[in-house]
Design a protein around this motif. Structure first.
Motif, PDB file in Angstrom:
ATOM      1  N   ASN A  90       5.041   5.532   2.645  1.00 39.05           N
ATOM      2  CA  ASN A  90       5.091   6.753   2.103  1.00 39.05           C
ATOM      3  C   ASN A  90       5.673   6.988   0.570  1.00 39.05           C
ATOM      4  OD1 ASN A  90       4.076   7.610   4.733  1.00 39.05           O
ATOM      5  ND2 ASN A  90       5.788   8.514   5.251  1.00 39.05           N
ATOM      6  N   VAL A  91       5.101   8.383  -0.106  1.00 39.53           N
ATOM      7  CA  VAL A  91       5.108   8.433  -1.433  1.00 39.53           C
ATOM      8  C   VAL A  91       5.149   9.609  -1.212  1.00 39.53           C
ATOM      9  CG1 VAL A  91       5.069   8.672  -3.775  1.00 39.53           C
ATOM     10  CG2 VAL A  91       4.466   6.154  -2.930  1.00 39.53           C
ATOM     11  N   CYS A  92       6.669  10.503  -1.167  1.00 42.77           N
ATOM     12  CA  CYS A  92       6.318  11.682  -0.650  1.00 42.77           C
ATOM     13  C   CYS A  92       7.655  12.420  -0.756  1.00 42.77           C
ATOM     14  CB  CYS A  92       6.923  12.139   0.937  1.00 42.77           C
ATOM     15  SG  CYS A  92       7.120  11.318   1.909  1.00 42.77           S
ATOM     16  N   THR A  93       7.999  13.614  -0.771  1.00 46.36           N
ATOM     17  CA  THR A  93       9.103  13.945  -1.329  1.00 46.36           C
ATOM     18  C   THR A  93      10.263  14.578   0.714  1.00 46.36           C
ATOM     19  OG1 THR A  93       9.106  16.115  -0.989  1.00 46.36           O
ATOM     20  CG2 THR A  93       8.279  15.169  -3.004  1.00 46.36           C
ATOM     21  N   GLY A 122       0.731  -1.600   0.715  1.00 44.42           N
ATOM     22  CA  GLY A 122      -0.131  -0.384   0.447  1.00 44.42           C
ATOM     23  C   GLY A 122       0.772   1.243   0.174  1.00 44.42           C
ATOM     24  N   PHE A 123       0.584   2.219  -0.701  1.00 44.24           N
ATOM     25  CA  PHE A 123       1.639   3.777  -0.906  1.00 44.24           C
ATOM     26  C   PHE A 123      -0.035   4.321  -0.045  1.00 44.24           C
ATOM     27  CE2 PHE A 123       3.795   1.252  -4.384  1.00 44.24           C
ATOM     28  CZ  PHE A 123       5.444   1.219  -3.564  1.00 44.24           C
ATOM     29  N   ARG A 124       1.309   5.380   1.028  1.00 42.77           N
ATOM     30  CA  ARG A 124       0.427   6.559   0.861  1.00 42.77           C
ATOM     31  C   ARG A 124       1.151   7.735   0.556  1.00 42.77           C
ATOM     32  NH1 ARG A 124       0.999   5.170   7.592  1.00 42.77           N
ATOM     33  NH2 ARG A 124      -0.196   2.951   8.281  1.00 42.77           N
ATOM     34  N   PHE A 125       0.187   7.760  -1.147  1.00 49.35           N
ATOM     35  CA  PHE A 125       0.561   9.101  -1.609  1.00 49.35           C
ATOM     36  C   PHE A 125       0.676  10.005  -0.517  1.00 49.35           C
ATOM     37  CE2 PHE A 125      -1.173   6.525  -5.673  1.00 49.35           C
ATOM     38  CZ  PHE A 125       0.370   5.553  -5.747  1.00 49.35           C
ATOM     39  N   PHE A 126       1.226  11.017  -1.284  1.00 49.09           N
ATOM     40  CA  PHE A 126       0.921  12.717  -0.247  1.00 49.09           C
ATOM     41  C   PHE A 126       0.762  12.963  -1.078  1.00 49.09           C
ATOM     42  CE2 PHE A 126       1.891  13.146   3.765  1.00 49.09           C
ATOM     43  CZ  PHE A 126       3.021  11.733   4.347  1.00 49.09           C
TER      44      PHE A 126
END
Ligand code: NAD
Ligand code: UD1
Length: 312
Positions: free
Chosen positions: A238-241, A167-171
């Motif tokens: 997470n998917v974030c910067t 699962g990816f917690r896209f920001f």
């Protein structure tokens, strides 16, 4: 040749993923009800079935013989989940359970891997910034609650049925093809569309709320890396910067890149709006070897060019 099912593949993120998979020679099947997606977003080689991702028979048929499923179908607007609680629940949680159930039925001895979209909305207003995956989730909206529910069902899907998942917690994802005309779209697409049309920009509240904006091409890198190294269990990243931008600053940067001076108005703050959103990307980088590296100025330039092109 690998075959993938993408639910929500005619949408913003899904169509970028479809394009990348087709370009590397893979077969792509898409299920999309076209509630916000468009067939013209898809590469010609992708096989589109128009239908509901909560329809078990349909998803099971489409999963047959597939090497894995990217589950991206959802009603992505947090605001819509406030206005239409029950209907968004069907798309945002029932469809997710349907995908896990279809995976276990498709291959009961060794279910195919599922890579699915969760969201940074699961964190709510947790103050432990930047948010790591270990931070306590506490959603403020029906949308966030359904995404957290998706993660819980993914866990059960592994423990009880051996469906492996990531699962990816896209920001906050942005880039070309996010609809600039819908009021339910992401803020960058809305601002870009309004600036291109010479219209004022409206900020909800004081504009000092922050978001971690991540470019769609980097999101696709994460999705593919997760499928290429399937999970041994049910994992969440997470998917974030790791960089935060205020909405007020975003409006200035969008205007600056477009060479425009839009009128900026302020309306009331949105119910359930997260105040500060900033993620820690370290776990995804360590496990998958990917980094969301596109600088926001570069991503915004590509986005504004696409919006100006589609308007003209
Ligand atoms: P999008 O609206 O462009 O894509 C969603 C797609 O799903 C659309 O093509 C829509 O037509 C389709 N869809 C909706 N309900 C469906 C249903 N019941 N059956 C079949 N298809 C259905 O949005 P997006 O930004 O590409 O979002 C993709 C996924 O990523 C969603 O799960 C969203 O919640 C999640 N997400 C998005 C962001 C973001 O910033 N864009 C951030 C976090 C999570
Ligand atoms: C977005 C995504 C959601 C995702 C979440 C992850 C969309 C539509 N929503 O929700 O799917 O799970 O990120 O963090 O893609 N704003 C304005 N003016 C506008 C529009 C928005 O000020 O015209 C503000 C909002 O009040 C909010 C911020 O901009 O504070 C971002 O809003 P939005 O783009 O809708 O995203 P999120 O609600 O963060």
């Amino acid at each position: 040749m690998a075959t993938w099912l993408i639910t929500g593949g005619a949408g913003f993120i899904g169509s970028h993923l479809a394009e990348r998979l087709v370009a590397r020679g893979d077969n792509v099947r898409v299920i999309d009800d076209l509630s916000s997606g468009k067939p013209e977003n898809l590469p010609a080689a992708a096989e589109l079935t128009i239908g509901d991702a909560a329809d078990l028979d349909l998803v099971e048929r489409s999963m047959a013989g597939a090497d894995g499923c990217f589950h991206l179908a959802a009603i992505a607007s947090v605001q819509r989940s406030t206005e239409d609680w029950l209907a968004t629940h069907r798309a945002n949680l029932t469809a997710t359970i349907t995908v896990f159930e279809a995976a276990r039925r498709a291959r009961p001895d060794r279910p195919p891997p599922v890579v699915y979209a969760s969201s940074a909305a699961v964190y709510g207003d947790n103050p432990a910034l930047p948010l790591a995956e270990t931070a306590t989730p506490s959603p403020l909206t029906a949308y966030g609650a359904d995404k957290l529910g998706s993660e819980q069902h993914a866990r059960v899907g592994w423990l009880v049925h051996r469906v492996p998942s990531t699962g990816f917690r896209f920001f906050n994802v942005y880039g070309p093809r996010q609809d600039p005309k819908s009021p339910y779209s992401g803020v960058i697409a809305i601002f870009a569309g309004r600036v291109a049309a010479g219209q004022p920009i409206s900020i909800n509240g004081d504009g000092l709320q922050t978001r971690d904006f991540v470019y769609v091409g980097d999101v696709v890198d994460h999705l593919i890396a997760a499928m290429d190294r399937p999970a041994p269990d049910a994992r969440v990243f997470n998917v974030c910067t790791g960089r935060a931008t205020t909405i007020r600053r975003l409006a200035e940067v969008v205007a600056g890149i477009a060479g425009a001076s839009p009128t900026i108005t302020h309306g009331p703050a949105r119910a359930g709006d997260i105040r500060e959103s900033l993620g820690n990307p370290a776990a995804a980088t360590a496990a998958l070897g990917v980094v969301a590296a596109t600088p926001i100025e570069e991503g915004l330039t590509a986005t504004l060019r696409a919006v100006a092109g589609s308007a003209g």
